[in-house]
Design a protein around this motif. Structure first.
Motif, short mmCIF file in Angstrom:
data_model
loop_
_atom_site.label_atom_id
_atom_site.label_comp_id
_atom_site.label_asym_id
_atom_site.label_seq_id
_atom_site.Cartn_x
_atom_site.Cartn_y
_atom_site.Cartn_z
N MET G 1 15.64 49.45 21.13
CA MET G 1 16.76 48.72 20.53
C MET G 1 16.93 49.17 19.08
O MET G 1 15.94 49.28 18.35
N ALA G 2 18.15 49.42 18.70
CA ALA G 2 18.42 49.89 17.35
C ALA G 2 17.96 48.87 16.31
O ALA G 2 18.08 47.66 16.52
N PHE G 3 17.44 49.36 15.17
CA PHE G 3 17.14 48.49 14.03
C PHE G 3 18.35 48.40 13.10
O PHE G 3 18.42 47.49 12.27
N VAL G 4 19.25 49.38 13.21
CA VAL G 4 20.46 49.35 12.39
C VAL G 4 21.17 48.02 12.57
O VAL G 4 21.28 47.52 13.68
N GLY G 5 21.59 47.45 11.45
CA GLY G 5 22.32 46.18 11.51
C GLY G 5 21.39 44.97 11.50
O GLY G 5 21.86 43.83 11.49
N LYS G 6 20.07 45.20 11.53
CA LYS G 6 19.11 44.09 11.52
C LYS G 6 18.21 44.21 10.29
O LYS G 6 18.11 45.27 9.67
N LYS G 7 17.53 43.11 9.97
CA LYS G 7 16.57 43.14 8.87
C LYS G 7 15.40 44.05 9.24
O LYS G 7 14.95 44.06 10.39
N PHE G 8 14.88 44.76 8.25
CA PHE G 8 13.68 45.55 8.45
C PHE G 8 12.51 44.58 8.70
O PHE G 8 12.48 43.48 8.16
N THR H 121 23.80 40.94 19.88
CA THR H 121 22.58 40.26 19.44
C THR H 121 22.64 38.83 19.97
O THR H 121 23.64 38.41 20.55
N ASN H 122 21.54 38.15 19.80
CA ASN H 122 21.50 36.72 20.13
C ASN H 122 21.91 36.38 21.55
O ASN H 122 22.66 35.44 21.78
N GLU H 123 21.40 37.15 22.51
CA GLU H 123 21.64 36.82 23.91
C GLU H 123 21.14 35.39 24.13
O GLU H 123 20.00 35.07 23.80
N GLN H 124 21.99 34.52 24.61
CA GLN H 124 21.61 33.10 24.73
C GLN H 124 22.08 32.50 26.04
O GLN H 124 23.13 32.86 26.57
N TYR H 125 21.29 31.55 26.50
CA TYR H 125 21.70 30.76 27.66
C TYR H 125 21.82 29.32 27.22
O TYR H 125 20.86 28.74 26.71
N ASN H 126 22.98 28.76 27.39
CA ASN H 126 23.22 27.38 27.03
C ASN H 126 22.99 26.51 28.27
O ASN H 126 23.78 26.56 29.21
N GLU H 127 21.91 25.74 28.25
CA GLU H 127 21.55 24.99 29.47
C GLU H 127 22.61 23.94 29.82
O GLU H 127 22.87 23.68 30.98
N GLU H 128 23.20 23.37 28.81
CA GLU H 128 24.18 22.31 29.06
C GLU H 128 25.41 22.86 29.78
O GLU H 128 25.88 22.30 30.77
N THR H 129 25.91 24.02 29.29
CA THR H 129 27.13 24.56 29.87
C THR H 129 26.84 25.60 30.94
O THR H 129 27.74 25.99 31.68
N GLY H 130 25.60 26.07 31.01
CA GLY H 130 25.28 27.10 31.99
C GLY H 130 25.87 28.45 31.63
O GLY H 130 25.97 29.33 32.47
N LEU H 131 26.23 28.66 30.36
CA LEU H 131 26.87 29.91 29.96
C LEU H 131 25.88 30.84 29.26
O LEU H 131 25.10 30.41 28.41
N TYR H 132 25.92 32.11 29.64
CA TYR H 132 25.22 33.16 28.92
C TYR H 132 26.20 33.77 27.92
O TYR H 132 27.32 34.13 28.30
N THR H 133 25.79 33.91 26.67
CA THR H 133 26.67 34.54 25.71
C THR H 133 25.87 35.50 24.83
O THR H 133 24.66 35.38 24.70
N GLU H 135 26.37 37.74 20.92
CA GLU H 135 27.20 37.95 19.74
C GLU H 135 27.41 39.44 19.55
O GLU H 135 26.60 40.26 20.00
N GLY H 136 28.49 39.82 18.84
CA GLY H 136 28.80 41.24 18.64
C GLY H 136 29.89 41.66 19.60
O GLY H 136 30.20 40.96 20.57
N ASP H 137 30.43 42.88 19.33
CA ASP H 137 31.59 43.34 20.12
C ASP H 137 31.16 44.09 21.36
O ASP H 137 32.02 44.49 22.15
N ASN H 138 29.87 44.28 21.53
CA ASN H 138 29.39 45.02 22.70
C ASN H 138 29.86 46.47 22.65
O ASN H 138 30.15 47.08 23.67
N VAL H 139 29.93 47.01 21.44
CA VAL H 139 30.24 48.43 21.26
C VAL H 139 29.05 49.09 20.57
O VAL H 139 28.13 48.41 20.12
N THR H 140 29.04 50.41 20.49
CA THR H 140 27.85 51.11 20.00
C THR H 140 27.92 51.38 18.50
O THR H 140 28.99 51.49 17.91
N TYR H 141 26.72 51.49 17.92
CA TYR H 141 26.62 52.04 16.57
C TYR H 141 26.93 53.53 16.62
O TYR H 141 27.10 54.12 17.69
#
Lengths: 197, 197, 197, 197, 197, 197, 197, 197, 197, 197
Positions: G1-8, H121-133, H135-141
């Motif tokens: 996983m890239a470290f770019v964009g995250k804290k060192f 980043t921050n792959e999360q599962y919300n137990e209350e809503t049952g949603l996986y979300t 953050e980020g645009d899901n594009v590459t560096y």
């Protein structure tokens, strides 16, 4: 596991009556709140031929049950709409016109599942297709429950689909139960009210 | 879960008869191998007062069951030795002298556990003492099973301890079952052999 | 795992006496509350032939045990009703008429299971049939426990079914235990009260 | 769980005799291969005061055991070297000089653990220190096993540390066992060979 | 995992001395509470031939250890009773009469297990018989620990059974440790007190 | 867990010698294939001050080890490049110029981890940061292994960082081991070759 | 996983400088606390030939990095002692004499593991021997990190062992980053400070 | 975990070229089957402003890469349709008209996920809503990979979104890699082809 | 599992409009906060040929939806930048110039995953390569959701890629929904506003 | 998860027709074996008011579906007996007399569960009572599936209970699907057969 000796499940179930009213019935609370015995009888399906005779037989004995402080409740897994259609079908067309006690419409099977009286077998998961399936029509056997004024099951009986029930036997059991409640005596075999215990 | 519609459990159980013989009975095989119906009735305990009247009632009706190609088997969780002592106790001393059908001595509860008819409740593990305990006497309710010639349960009924059974009702159910087997017709409520179905 | 050196299990068990009373006995509390030793002896089954001689032998030695501040309790897994029937059967008919100490009726096996003295083996689950079964009669071996005034087990012994016990040996062990309690001395082999230790 | 009615554990254990030989003993095979009964008695520790009297008592009765086709084996968890030192210590110095039967040196506790007769309790894991500890000396209670010619345990008895055993009682049990084997009769209470059973 | 650099296990262990007293020793607390170094040496078994020479050698050097503020403790897995018997056996009979430092009697192996110095291998569970077994005598190798005044292990060494130890080497290590503590200098190879570091 | 009495780990490790050659050494195979004893000594780090004196001391004793059919191998977790730089640093500059035995360069710690002699502690996972960390420099204590011609560890010893080793003691242990191998005699304490055992 | 964009990673690591001081460096805190950019470059091993040219190149550019508010930190998994020896080796002997920026001595690999830049592969557990092993030298690739004043990684690059880095390219990236920070403009390809973006 | 030193992932990915053809590209096979080096560069999104300058810069240097036996492949997570629309947008409208190398359309992110270069980043599962979300645009560096003729990654570099790349630096790295391949020499810092290594 | 009858997922998603603004849209909150119905329609990809006709058709009907208190929202998994480029492409070039309703740019697929409308299949993990892969373009089918003023889904429909939708049918469904809301009447088949229900 | 683009579940379901025949229907096989399209529409319950209009509307359009090589199948979770009773109820009594296509009687919900279209929510297990319950009637929403000749779902749509469907829209979708199959062209929005695509 036997339900005899335990409280009847505490569940609200949809019911229909001959007025076309849909309402909730909680069998356990019917017994306890009304300080009455309850006889609950399940039949497999509306619009079949053996079932209406049972429903009519219970209707005919309604006075006897009432004299014995006993509420009669019928039950199947059909919807309230289907119950109402059947209640409006004349007896000589295979209907149950004239039945006045409430009939549970346990279409979501909450109560029938709790009682373990559905005819489904062979619950299976097919890994290849990802499908869960059962065999059977997902309807109930001819199960009968006699519940006392504290909500405790005192008798449970299950007949296979084609074997009709005998209303008099249930009256005998209710009498025996009453005898035990009043006299504190155990009722021997073949006991009937009015005969010597 | 209902046993109706399923094969009776395939288990060998110790039994005792009035000859003092201890032997194994497999209820399922009794039905299938003899091409007979079986009525199996459980009572809670030997040497109690309500039970002998039931055992005598079944003895008195033995001819009726035999005419209907039906084997009668009694059952409790007492040992063969206790059954034999009771079989040797005269009727007017509360004994069952004169009973000739076999009585299962399911002291290891293999069959009663499989049927779920033991009165034990509240199975508990006490972490502090490391003790497993149950409540109840670990004896059976008054459970009755009518099994057809293929070993399929067609009726099951359970009465609480103090409520005796009605032998005639079981004869009626056996007649209804035979009617269905012979006529392929479903038996309506209150049906009795000889009356019009 | 040995029970010697540990507290006897803290459990209430049904018991019967020659008066026909059913009551609860907690062996551990019998010892502690009464500041007495307890000898608890288990036999396999009521209404067998070797067992009554043991029950009569303990009855005959009741005075000796009493002199040694020791309560005698018998035990089997039969029901109180069966115990009472046996207590009412004359000695020359194979009964135990005349026995006055209480007899545990551990029909739910709570205590016998805790002690690990049931003759069941080969607990099995048959995946095909869904049946749990055991082998054996689910009755106890001839196990004996000597418990001191603090409820600690000081002796445990188990004989196979056909081998009767020797009441005098238990009296010797109780004397040895008393000697240790009073003198703080260890009792060598073959020690008997009145002989030099 | 009782060992009575089951095969004795199949284990090789180091043993020492008065010749200073270290050899392996498998108690189960001693019985089966020699077609002999075995009496195996455990004592807590070498070089204590109550133990030598027991070891001498078994030595004195060696002829009686031999007449009854019975092998005597002693056992503790001390090493063979310690057994040998004790065997070379004169009786009046607290030693067991003169003992000729083999003594198991179960220093790795393979057999004592299998029998569940070690005095260790409170097995604990301390998460903070990462230490596993037990309480007790990790030595055995005074446990005795009588094994028949098929390797089946027929009697097991355990005395707490300070309570010595009675060699005559074990002879009585062996006689009773032999009586059952020969006569097929169950031995009633207090039975002794030569008296009427 | 090395114990060097970590605290010695915090455990109470039974010990015996030449007075015949049984008492508890906690090696870690001996060091910390007395602000002393401790040398703890394990030997396999009492009443063997190589072991007494080691015990006598440590006894002979007791003055040297004392001058270096160091407590000597011996240890094996034999019981206090066996230690006492050996302490009472004259040196020319293979005994250790004259030894005055305490000897741990780690019969429950709490400490030896924590140190990982037992000779047991091949811990196995036999599924068929349900038996757990180990190989080896369950005694310790010749392990030695030098612990500083803070309870930290500074040296650990283990010799196989037949290889005796050199008491002078342990004195050299203690001197080196003291040198480091006092001078803050690291001790090079072959360093000996009085020589230039 | 002790390595004494077990085979040394079977692992190939990079090594460097004074020729600047990088090659693989398998300590176990060195012993077995060459039918030689091996002394393997670990030091914490290249380019420190106490370590070179140990390396020089082993170099000086190389003839003694050779006479005893013993291979000397040094070891640290530095890389071959660093070993070579140190081998090329003159002794009076803190280098090890003149050392001719091979030095393991266990930079991937395969062998040091297997032996459990790394100074790392407190392996931790920080859930918040997702970081695994250890404390310590991840270098070895001063651990020494004497391995016999069959690859079995006969001695293991570990000194804390600042405490140098004594080469003569290892020669004494090797002599004792040889004595045991040749004479089958156990070597008592303080035994030295040429002295009477 | 890239470290770019995250804290060192927030870790303290040992470091050495040309003064011979050992001290802790936390790269993340260096950036944040000093409000400076950091360029951290890893090389595989001290005392190899390609590495010193990189270390000298960074030294030569130190003024350029300083002008750009950027701290230079070198890093390998060698120990501080080895770094110091190399820092004291003249350039023409393959040393890095003259280097003045700190060099991380990540001998416990806490940071290199967190960054995933070690050359180890094939982590394996051999069930037979119980050994965990890896392949590779457990040293780092030529990895470079440019971290901004908030501790966020803005560039990461990894070259295989034999491919040296270009210091000017890192200066270009730092200039581009500064441009973005100051102008809020994205820097197109091949952008260089002073050229038009 | 670094990809340097390992094979590039073996995956087929959709690609688009200026002809409007959609085809599959397997980067690993491109290298191996064509015996060519590959430079693969990822940019975040089509139709942004910094990205086209990078794509044009690689196009301009295509001859230089070709001379060095190197295939150029661009990549983003947009669809082939979007690539084609951008390829048809004139440069002065922010398009990439004129680009002739293939561009991966990794819309299902199979390859970008394998490389770990997505900005989520921050792959999360919300137990209350049952949603996986996420953050980020899901594009590459801005990630770049240089792969050798055997499919081994020799360089990987990642720039944060706003920081453009320098095509010349990649040419320098490819030259250095070629130099290592041909000369077997390691390339020191700042090495450039034509200069002395 | 059907979304009908449940709240629409509560998620913020990036969106683009014809002004080039990037903003967050939460479909559920759009409905509830504005007390409006929402029609949300997904199309597979920007810059394809069937999709623009759907986008233009919804644009043409915008007045009809507005009259019915209904917000129109389009959606695909392309980025806002791509949406903006397409919004700026004239209709006769295959663009969607003129569209004024917002278009979700669900590039991270948070919402499309929650709805289960992505075309990916065969999610697989290749143990050998350690790669997770899916098949399909990871774009959505033509899914449409009609959400009422409480955020409850009242209609969901999904067409395969090549089958365009009928805007009038959605207007009919919205009218039917409004009819039910206002009249409390169920809408029969083929019902259209203005016709008799 | 969308069913569009996947095979319809391969399941046999009971069905009833106007002849009163009960038979099995496998929707997938209906399509594949007959090389026909299938439109399967679910309605919540027999004997309600909105449902019959939908059933009559499909009946009225049967010719149009037939012309388009499309089989019509209705479905609810009522029993075949109830379907038959409704089929025999005249249209003006709320019945569906005149309907000739088969109606699935999925009383065991095998297919409705697989499709995820039942209205049950809040599946719960009450630990105190041991009861599993659901909310809702356990009947289906108004779900519609259009399946092509290969059994692939091309359209799925679900309306909430009170919103009736538009038969013409399904005819339009089938025409669009046929157009795609025949012309290989994608059908744009609002496309209708006979209009220009």
């Amino acid at each position: 596991m036997a339900f005899v000796g335990k409280k009847f499940p505490n569940l609200n179930v949809d019911a229909m009556n001959d007025m076309g009213d849909t309402f909730k019935v909680n069998v356990l609370e019917e017994a306890i709140n009304n300080k009455k015995k309850v006889i609950l009888f399940w039949y497999p399906k509306d619009f079949t031929f053996v079932c209406p005779t049972e429903l009519h037989a219970f209707q005919a004995a309604l006075g006897e049950f009432d004299k014995r402080n006993t509420i009669v409740i019928g039950a199947s897994c059909d919807t309230p709409e289907v119950h109402f259609a059947w209640l409006n079908t004349p007896k000589n067309n295979g209907g149950i016109e004239g039945v006045t006690y409430p009939i549970l419409a346990d279409s979501n099977r909450n109560l029938a599942s709790a009682l373990g009286i559905l005819d489904i077998t062979n619950e299976q998961y097919n890994e290849e297709t990802g499908l869960y399936t059962v065999e059977g029509d997902n309807v109930t056997y001819r199960a009968t429950y006699i519940i006392d004024e504290n909500g405790i099951v005192q008798h449970e009986g299950i007949n296979n689909m084609p074997i009709g029930r005998n209303v008099n036997e249930f009256i005998r059991i209710i009498d025996a139960l009453t005898h035990v409640q009043e006299k504190g005596e155990v009722c021997p075999a073949n006991w009937e009210d009015g005969k010597n215990a």
